[in-house]
Design a protein around this motif. Sequence first.
Motif, PDB file in Angstrom:
ATOM      1  N   PRO A   1      -2.228  -4.461   5.215  1.00  0.00           N
ATOM      2  CA  PRO A   1      -1.587  -3.540   6.155  1.00  0.00           C
ATOM      3  C   PRO A   1      -0.111  -3.329   5.866  1.00  0.00           C
ATOM      4  CG  PRO A   1      -2.948  -5.109   7.344  1.00  0.00           C
ATOM      5  CD  PRO A   1      -2.979  -5.516   5.908  1.00  0.00           C
ATOM      6  N   ALA A   2       0.610  -4.410   5.543  1.00  0.00           N
ATOM      7  CA  ALA A   2       2.049  -4.272   5.303  1.00  0.00           C
ATOM      8  C   ALA A   2       2.307  -3.407   4.077  1.00  0.00           C
ATOM      9  CB  ALA A   2       2.674  -5.649   5.116  1.00  0.00           C
ATOM     10  N   VAL A   3       1.477  -3.603   3.033  1.00  0.00           N
ATOM     11  CA  VAL A   3       1.630  -2.809   1.818  1.00  0.00           C
ATOM     12  C   VAL A   3       1.326  -1.339   2.125  1.00  0.00           C
ATOM     13  CG1 VAL A   3       0.800  -2.470  -0.531  1.00  0.00           C
ATOM     14  CG2 VAL A   3       1.043  -4.784   0.385  1.00  0.00           C
ATOM     15  N   ALA A   4       0.274  -1.118   2.919  1.00  0.00           N
ATOM     16  CA  ALA A   4      -0.050   0.243   3.324  1.00  0.00           C
ATOM     17  C   ALA A   4       1.129   0.854   4.075  1.00  0.00           C
ATOM     18  CB  ALA A   4      -1.292   0.236   4.217  1.00  0.00           C
ATOM     19  N   GLY A   5       1.758   0.060   4.928  1.00  0.00           N
ATOM     20  CA  GLY A   5       2.907   0.540   5.676  1.00  0.00           C
ATOM     21  C   GLY A   5       4.031   0.968   4.756  1.00  0.00           C
ATOM     22  N   VAL A   6       4.343   0.126   3.766  1.00  0.00           N
ATOM     23  CA  VAL A   6       5.422   0.437   2.825  1.00  0.00           C
ATOM     24  C   VAL A   6       5.098   1.706   2.048  1.00  0.00           C
ATOM     25  CG1 VAL A   6       6.606  -0.366   0.754  1.00  0.00           C
ATOM     26  CG2 VAL A   6       6.143  -1.957   2.626  1.00  0.00           C
ATOM     27  N   LEU A   7       3.825   1.808   1.629  1.00  0.00           N
ATOM     28  CA  LEU A   7       3.371   2.983   0.887  1.00  0.00           C
ATOM     29  C   LEU A   7       3.653   4.259   1.672  1.00  0.00           C
ATOM     30  CD1 LEU A   7       1.012   3.174  -1.595  1.00  0.00           C
ATOM     31  CD2 LEU A   7      -0.135   4.248   0.298  1.00  0.00           C
TER      32      LEU A   7
END
Lengths: 294, 351
Positions: free
Chosen positions: A119-125
Motif C-alpha cells: 500500500p505505501a509503495v502504491a501511495g508513493v506511485l
Amino acid sequence: MRAKRVTFRHRWLPYALIAPQIIITLVFFLWPASQAIYQSVLRQDAFGLRTEFVGMANFKRLFADPLYLESFWTTMAYSAMVAASGMLIALVLAVMADRVIRTATAYRTLLIWPYAVAPAVAGVLWWFLFNPTIGIAAYAMDMLGYDWNHYLDGGDAMALIVIAAAWRQVSYNFLFFLAGLQAIPRSLTEAAAIDGAGPVKRFWTIQLPLLSPTVFFLIVVNVVYAFFETFGVVHATTSGGPGNATNILVYKVWRDAFEGLNLGSSAAQSVILMVIVILLTAIQFRYIERRVEY
Amino acid sequence: MAQIEIENVRKVYPGGVEVIPDLSFDIAAGELCVLVGPSGCGKSTLLRMVAGLEPITGGEIRIAGRRVNELEPVERDISMVFQNYALYPHMSVYDNMAYGLRNRGEPKTTIDAAVRKAAKTLGLEDYLSRKPRQLSGGQRQRVAMGRAIVREPAAFLFDEPLSNLDAKLRVKTRVEIRDLQQRLGTTSIYVTHDQLEAMTLADQLVIMNAGRIEQAGPPLEIYERPASVFVGGFIGSPPMNFLPCFAGAGGVETATGQRLSGDSPAMGDVTAGVRPEDLTPDAAGPLPLHVRVVERLGATVHVHGVLEETETDLVASLPGSDAPNPGEVLRLAPNPGKLHYFSAETGRRLG
C-alpha cells in the motif's frame, strides 16, 4: 456425520502443533488489544509522568468532538468510494476477461500484479503521478484545464487516496469476480441467449444475480480494507490533509497518539475501530453463507 | 410447422480441428429427427450450430426456408432443452418459463396465460412458485420442457435431455416427450448417444460417426438394412454379430469352412452380419457356439459365447424356454434372409 478423531500418542503434541498460532495471536492481537482497552480508560500527560484513571471520559469526549465525528464521516465516504470504484472497475474488467478465450491467462496475470504492490509503495506511485509540480497526471489535467492540487484542495486529496487505495484492490476484486463468472455454467447464458436476452440483459438478469454472493463478500472485504489497511496509502500521499480532508479513522489514531501525544484518546479510538472490525467480521461470517442461496 | 434443411454444413474449430467435414440432410415439418452416434461424432456440435450457439464454418442451415447462418439464436425461432436443463437457479419455475416471453415484450396477461397453459400440460401447476433446487430431477426436466414449449417455437432442439435421469424415469419421460412432440407437431432435433432412445423416438434417425452421416432414414429401415458394419453394431441391443467370411462361387463360408448361404453377394472376403434374434438353434446349423454366459431376461435369453475353433464372439437371443448351460456347445443357424453382408475393406453394405 461423526467427527473424525485423531489420536496422538503424546498428549502435548497437539498443543505443541497449535502453539505457534496461539502465540502469534497472543503477542500480536490479545496483548496489544488489552493494552489499548486499558489505555483507553486512562489519561496520561505527554511525558508519561502522571497517569490517572478517567473511566469512560475518553469515549465521551470523542463522541462530543466534532473533529472525530467529521473523521468518522470522512472514513465512511472514503470506504464507500474505495469499495464502489474498486468493485465496479474490477467487475467491468472481469466481464471483459470472461469473454476472452485466447491469451486469457496473460490478461489475468497482468491484472493481478497491482495486488503484489505494498500500500505505501502504491501511495508513493500515485503521489508521483499526481504531484502538482512534477506529476504527469497533474500535468495532463492542467492541459485539460483542471488545476489539480491535492495539497490545497480537499476534494482532490480525497480523490487521490481513493484512487491509490482502490487501484490495488481492483486486482483482488477482479480475481473473485472472474472466478465467480466462470463458475456460472455456460449453458445458462446460452439458454438466456436462446430466450432472447442480449448480452447486456443477460448480465443484469442472469450473471449479476448469480454473482450476488461474491458481490456481498467483496463489499465486506473492501470496506474492511479501506477502514484498516490503507494507513500506508494516506501516510505516503496526503498525510491526512489538507486540514482534515483525508484524516480517516486509522490515520487519526496514529496522528493523535504519535503527533498529538494524546494516548488515552488514541487508545479509545482504536477500541472503537476494534468494535467496528469485529462487527464487520461477524456480518461476514453470519451472512456470507446464508446469502448464497438464490 | 417448419422444415429444417442442413446443406453442406462444415465445422472447423479455431485451431484447425475439423469436426464436421460436409453434412447434408433435411427434416420434414413436424418430424422428430434423432441424431445418434458415439461421443465426439459431432452430433452436439451440429445441434449447437442449428441453435446458433456455435458459428457455422461453411454451408447453410435453413429453418422454415429462411437462412439462419447469420442470425442470433433468438431470431431463429427455436427453443432448446439442455442436458443439465440450464434452469435459472435464482428464478422461480414461473419466472423460468416466463423469461423468454418477457424478453420478447409480451403483455403480462399473455405471458400468464401461456405459462399456465404450459404448466398444465406438464403437470407443474403446483410448483410454479418453487425454485429449481427445490425440485426433483424429473420435475426440473419438465420445467426445462416447459420453458421450451411456452414460446411455441418453430423447432425444438434437445441435447441429451434424459441423460441425467435414472433408468425408470428416463423411460417414462421418453414417452412424455414423444407424446408432447406429437401433440404439438413441432419439428424437433434430438441428440442422444442411447440407441434405445434413438429407436423409440425417431421419425427419422441420423446415425453419425466422425462428423459424417453413416445412415439416415426411418429407424426400422435402418434396423432392417444397416448400411455399414458401424450402423449394424450401433443399432440394436445386444448388437449385431459379425463373422469374417469368404464368398466364392459356391456360396458364403465362415472362417472354419462352414457354409452360411448358397448365394454370394460378391467375391472374396466379406463380413457377414446377423442379429442375435435372427439365430435359431439347429442341430445341423453352421455356427457351433461354445456357451460362456447365459443371461435370462424372462421373455428371452441372451446366450454369449465364442464360435468353436475361432475367437469370434457371438450373442444369440433365444426364447426364454430353451436356455443352454454354460460350457455346452449349441449349434445355431441364421434365419433365412436375415444375413447382412458388408465389404471386409470398407465396412459398407453389399447388395
